[in-house]
Design a protein around this motif. Sequence first.
Motif, PDB file in Angstrom:
ATOM      1  N   ALA A  56       0.852  -1.189   0.000  1.00 53.34           N
ATOM      2  CA  ALA A  56       0.000   0.000   0.000  1.00 53.34           C
ATOM      3  C   ALA A  56       0.887   1.238   0.000  1.00 53.34           C
ATOM      4  CB  ALA A  56      -0.913   0.001   1.222  1.00 53.34           C
ATOM      5  N   VAL A  57       0.526   2.216  -0.811  1.00 53.22           N
ATOM      6  CA  VAL A  57       1.275   3.471  -0.904  1.00 53.22           C
ATOM      7  C   VAL A  57       0.288   4.624  -0.818  1.00 53.22           C
ATOM      8  CG1 VAL A  57       2.819   4.870  -2.316  1.00 53.22           C
ATOM      9  CG2 VAL A  57       3.006   2.380  -2.387  1.00 53.22           C
ATOM     10  N   THR A  58       0.590   5.588   0.046  1.00 58.18           N
ATOM     11  CA  THR A  58      -0.209   6.795   0.178  1.00 58.18           C
ATOM     12  C   THR A  58       0.723   7.995   0.052  1.00 58.18           C
ATOM     13  OG1 THR A  58      -1.757   5.654   1.632  1.00 58.18           O
ATOM     14  CG2 THR A  58      -1.824   8.051   1.659  1.00 58.18           C
ATOM     15  N   VAL A  59       0.330   8.980  -0.752  1.00 54.80           N
ATOM     16  CA  VAL A  59       1.179  10.137  -1.052  1.00 54.80           C
ATOM     17  C   VAL A  59       0.358  11.412  -0.883  1.00 54.80           C
ATOM     18  CG1 VAL A  59       2.610  11.244  -2.814  1.00 54.80           C
ATOM     19  CG2 VAL A  59       2.451   8.746  -2.738  1.00 54.80           C
ATOM     20  N   PHE A  60       0.965  12.417  -0.237  1.00 56.14           N
ATOM     21  CA  PHE A  60       0.319  13.712  -0.040  1.00 56.14           C
ATOM     22  C   PHE A  60       1.317  14.839  -0.309  1.00 56.14           C
ATOM     23  CE2 PHE A  60      -2.281  11.038   2.730  1.00 56.14           C
ATOM     24  CZ  PHE A  60      -3.561  11.452   2.387  1.00 56.14           C
ATOM     25  N   PRO A  61       0.816  15.997  -0.742  1.00 55.32           N
ATOM     26  CA  PRO A  61       1.695  17.166  -0.819  1.00 55.32           C
ATOM     27  C   PRO A  61       2.017  17.656   0.595  1.00 55.32           C
ATOM     28  CG  PRO A  61      -0.552  17.750  -1.455  1.00 55.32           C
ATOM     29  CD  PRO A  61      -0.528  16.270  -1.226  1.00 55.32           C
ATOM     30  N   VAL A  62       3.185  18.230   0.769  1.00 53.24           N
ATOM     31  CA  VAL A  62       3.587  18.796   2.055  1.00 53.24           C
ATOM     32  C   VAL A  62       3.123  20.247   2.092  1.00 53.24           C
ATOM     33  CG1 VAL A  62       5.543  19.390   3.539  1.00 53.24           C
ATOM     34  CG2 VAL A  62       5.577  17.262   2.216  1.00 53.24           C
ATOM     35  N   ASP A  63       2.315  20.578   3.093  1.00 51.99           N
ATOM     36  CA  ASP A  63       1.790  21.933   3.211  1.00 51.99           C
ATOM     37  C   ASP A  63       1.777  22.338   4.676  1.00 51.99           C
ATOM     38  OD1 ASP A  63       0.659  24.371   2.535  1.00 51.99           O
ATOM     39  OD2 ASP A  63      -1.394  23.574   2.546  1.00 51.99           O
ATOM     40  N   PRO A  64       2.578  23.304   5.066  1.00 45.41           N
ATOM     41  CA  PRO A  64       3.499  24.059   4.234  1.00 45.41           C
ATOM     42  C   PRO A  64       4.758  23.243   3.943  1.00 45.41           C
ATOM     43  CG  PRO A  64       3.695  24.794   6.497  1.00 45.41           C
ATOM     44  CD  PRO A  64       2.592  23.771   6.464  1.00 45.41           C
ATOM     45  N   GLN A  65       5.387  23.563   2.809  1.00 44.90           N
ATOM     46  CA  GLN A  65       6.632  22.876   2.458  1.00 44.90           C
ATOM     47  C   GLN A  65       7.671  23.166   3.528  1.00 44.90           C
ATOM     48  OE1 GLN A  65       7.772  23.716  -1.579  1.00 44.90           O
ATOM     49  NE2 GLN A  65       5.808  23.008  -2.390  1.00 44.90           N
ATOM     50  N   ARG A  66       8.531  22.172   3.794  1.00 43.17           N
ATOM     51  CA  ARG A  66       9.570  22.294   4.818  1.00 43.17           C
ATOM     52  C   ARG A  66      10.741  21.408   4.452  1.00 43.17           C
ATOM     53  NH1 ARG A  66       4.910  20.846   6.696  1.00 43.17           N
ATOM     54  NH2 ARG A  66       4.373  18.758   7.300  1.00 43.17           N
ATOM     55  N   PRO A  67      11.864  21.531   5.152  1.00 39.55           N
ATOM     56  CA  PRO A  67      13.017  20.675   4.849  1.00 39.55           C
ATOM     57  C   PRO A  67      12.637  19.196   4.929  1.00 39.55           C
ATOM     58  CG  PRO A  67      13.667  22.447   6.331  1.00 39.55           C
ATOM     59  CD  PRO A  67      12.169  22.497   6.220  1.00 39.55           C
ATOM     60  N   ALA A  68      13.168  18.403   4.020  1.00 41.08           N
ATOM     61  CA  ALA A  68      12.820  16.987   3.913  1.00 41.08           C
ATOM     62  C   ALA A  68      13.054  16.232   5.216  1.00 41.08           C
ATOM     63  CB  ALA A  68      13.598  16.346   2.769  1.00 41.08           C
ATOM     64  N   LYS A  69      14.179  16.453   5.854  1.00 40.73           N
ATOM     65  CA  LYS A  69      14.500  15.740   7.094  1.00 40.73           C
ATOM     66  C   LYS A  69      13.505  16.094   8.208  1.00 40.73           C
ATOM     67  CE  LYS A  69      18.407  14.304   9.889  1.00 40.73           C
ATOM     68  NZ  LYS A  69      18.398  12.901   9.547  1.00 40.73           N
ATOM     69  N   THR A  70      13.122  17.361   8.291  1.00 39.87           N
ATOM     70  CA  THR A  70      12.122  17.792   9.277  1.00 39.87           C
ATOM     71  C   THR A  70      10.797  17.091   9.010  1.00 39.87           C
ATOM     72  OG1 THR A  70      13.194  19.943   9.509  1.00 39.87           O
ATOM     73  CG2 THR A  70      10.890  19.800  10.191  1.00 39.87           C
ATOM     74  N   CYS A  71      10.422  17.021   7.747  1.00 35.30           N
ATOM     75  CA  CYS A  71       9.176  16.375   7.351  1.00 35.30           C
ATOM     76  C   CYS A  71       9.175  14.893   7.763  1.00 35.30           C
ATOM     77  CB  CYS A  71       8.997  16.516   5.841  1.00 35.30           C
ATOM     78  SG  CYS A  71       7.542  15.718   5.162  1.00 35.30           S
ATOM     79  N   VAL A  72      10.253  14.172   7.476  1.00 31.86           N
ATOM     80  CA  VAL A  72      10.349  12.750   7.847  1.00 31.86           C
ATOM     81  C   VAL A  72      10.297  12.601   9.359  1.00 31.86           C
ATOM     82  CG1 VAL A  72      11.855  10.719   7.865  1.00 31.86           C
ATOM     83  CG2 VAL A  72      11.518  11.998   5.754  1.00 31.86           C
ATOM     84  N   ASN A  73      11.041  13.443  10.072  1.00 32.08           N
ATOM     85  CA  ASN A  73      11.038  13.360  11.537  1.00 32.08           C
ATOM     86  C   ASN A  73       9.634  13.568  12.110  1.00 32.08           C
ATOM     87  OD1 ASN A  73      13.770  12.842  11.599  1.00 32.08           O
ATOM     88  ND2 ASN A  73      14.348  14.965  12.027  1.00 32.08           N
ATOM     89  N   GLN A  74       8.875  14.496  11.550  1.00 35.18           N
ATOM     90  CA  GLN A  74       7.515  14.739  12.017  1.00 35.18           C
ATOM     91  C   GLN A  74       6.612  13.530  11.750  1.00 35.18           C
ATOM     92  OE1 GLN A  74       6.742  18.371   9.864  1.00 35.18           O
ATOM     93  NE2 GLN A  74       7.363  19.659  11.606  1.00 35.18           N
ATOM     94  N   MET A  75       6.800  12.880  10.611  1.00 38.88           N
ATOM     95  CA  MET A  75       6.005  11.693  10.294  1.00 38.88           C
ATOM     96  C   MET A  75       6.331  10.545  11.256  1.00 38.88           C
ATOM     97  SD  MET A  75       6.194  11.921   6.137  1.00 38.88           S
ATOM     98  CE  MET A  75       5.318  10.410   5.827  1.00 38.88           C
ATOM     99  N   VAL A  76       7.615  10.347  11.514  1.00 34.29           N
ATOM    100  CA  VAL A  76       8.038   9.278  12.430  1.00 34.29           C
ATOM    101  C   VAL A  76       7.509   9.550  13.838  1.00 34.29           C
ATOM    102  CG1 VAL A  76      10.056   8.236  13.561  1.00 34.29           C
ATOM    103  CG2 VAL A  76      10.040   8.557  11.085  1.00 34.29           C
ATOM    104  N   GLU A  77       7.602  10.794  14.290  1.00 33.74           N
ATOM    105  CA  GLU A  77       7.086  11.150  15.619  1.00 33.74           C
ATOM    106  C   GLU A  77       5.582  10.879  15.713  1.00 33.74           C
ATOM    107  OE1 GLU A  77       8.270  15.119  16.750  1.00 33.74           O
ATOM    108  OE2 GLU A  77      10.378  14.663  16.333  1.00 33.74           O
ATOM    109  N   ALA A  78       4.845  11.170  14.653  1.00 34.16           N
ATOM    110  CA  ALA A  78       3.404  10.941  14.656  1.00 34.16           C
ATOM    111  C   ALA A  78       3.066   9.452  14.735  1.00 34.16           C
ATOM    112  CB  ALA A  78       2.776  11.555  13.408  1.00 34.16           C
ATOM    113  N   LEU A  79       3.945   8.609  14.204  1.00 31.45           N
ATOM    114  CA  LEU A  79       3.716   7.163  14.211  1.00 31.45           C
ATOM    115  C   LEU A  79       4.310   6.474  15.437  1.00 31.45           C
ATOM    116  CD1 LEU A  79       4.471   6.500  10.449  1.00 31.45           C
ATOM    117  CD2 LEU A  79       2.224   6.474  11.560  1.00 31.45           C
ATOM    118  N   GLY A  80       5.121   7.197  16.204  1.00 27.40           N
ATOM    119  CA  GLY A  80       5.814   6.591  17.343  1.00 27.40           C
ATOM    120  C   GLY A  80       7.216   6.197  16.914  1.00 27.40           C
ATOM    121  N   THR A  81       8.209   6.766  17.511  1.00 30.12           N
ATOM    122  CA  THR A  81       9.582   6.646  17.016  1.00 30.12           C
ATOM    123  C   THR A  81      10.202   5.262  17.217  1.00 30.12           C
ATOM    124  OG1 THR A  81      10.424   7.481  19.119  1.00 30.12           O
ATOM    125  CG2 THR A  81      10.035   9.099  17.382  1.00 30.12           C
TER     126      THR A  81
END
Length: 160
Positions: A56-81
């Motif tokens: 399964a693959v889900t894709v969304f635009p980043v809004d607001p756009q931000r540095p890639a590493k920050t974006c990944v870190n926020q996703m991991v934090e939301a899922l539990g590190t």
Amino acid sequence: MTALALTLALALGGADSLAKQTLGGLTFKAPTQWEKTQPDDHSLTWADSSSGAELAVTVFPVDPQRPAKTCVNQMVEALGTEGFTALTLGAQPASKKVTTDFVGEGGEEAKTDANKVTTTSIVGCNGKTKWVMTWTSKTAQGARFGPILKRVMDSIGYGK
């Protein structure tokens, strides 16, 4: 037929062939022989009815756009590190977590190798596009599905 020739014949025979897919600014390869569905505009899924494996693959635009590493870190934090390991896919940061569990009913007696599944969850972002990919298959079929998952992961790229 030698083992190498047999492996090559199976790989080229289309049993688990992959084809390029595009979804919301992300490109990747997915199994061509599996049943493909699109639950919504942001998601695609593939299922192999003979083995029960799923992608399964889900894709969304980043809004607001931000540095890639920050974006990944926020996703991991939301899922539990816990359990995530950093990696790079499509020349951008990503993170992967592998979990095993058992399927089926019956409590402890159902916890057999035949009912053991492995799920690989991957998140990635380039600052403009963020995505989540999950791959689930029976653990006992790792020799078949591990190389396919690696090919899928290695194919990830971002559109212009």
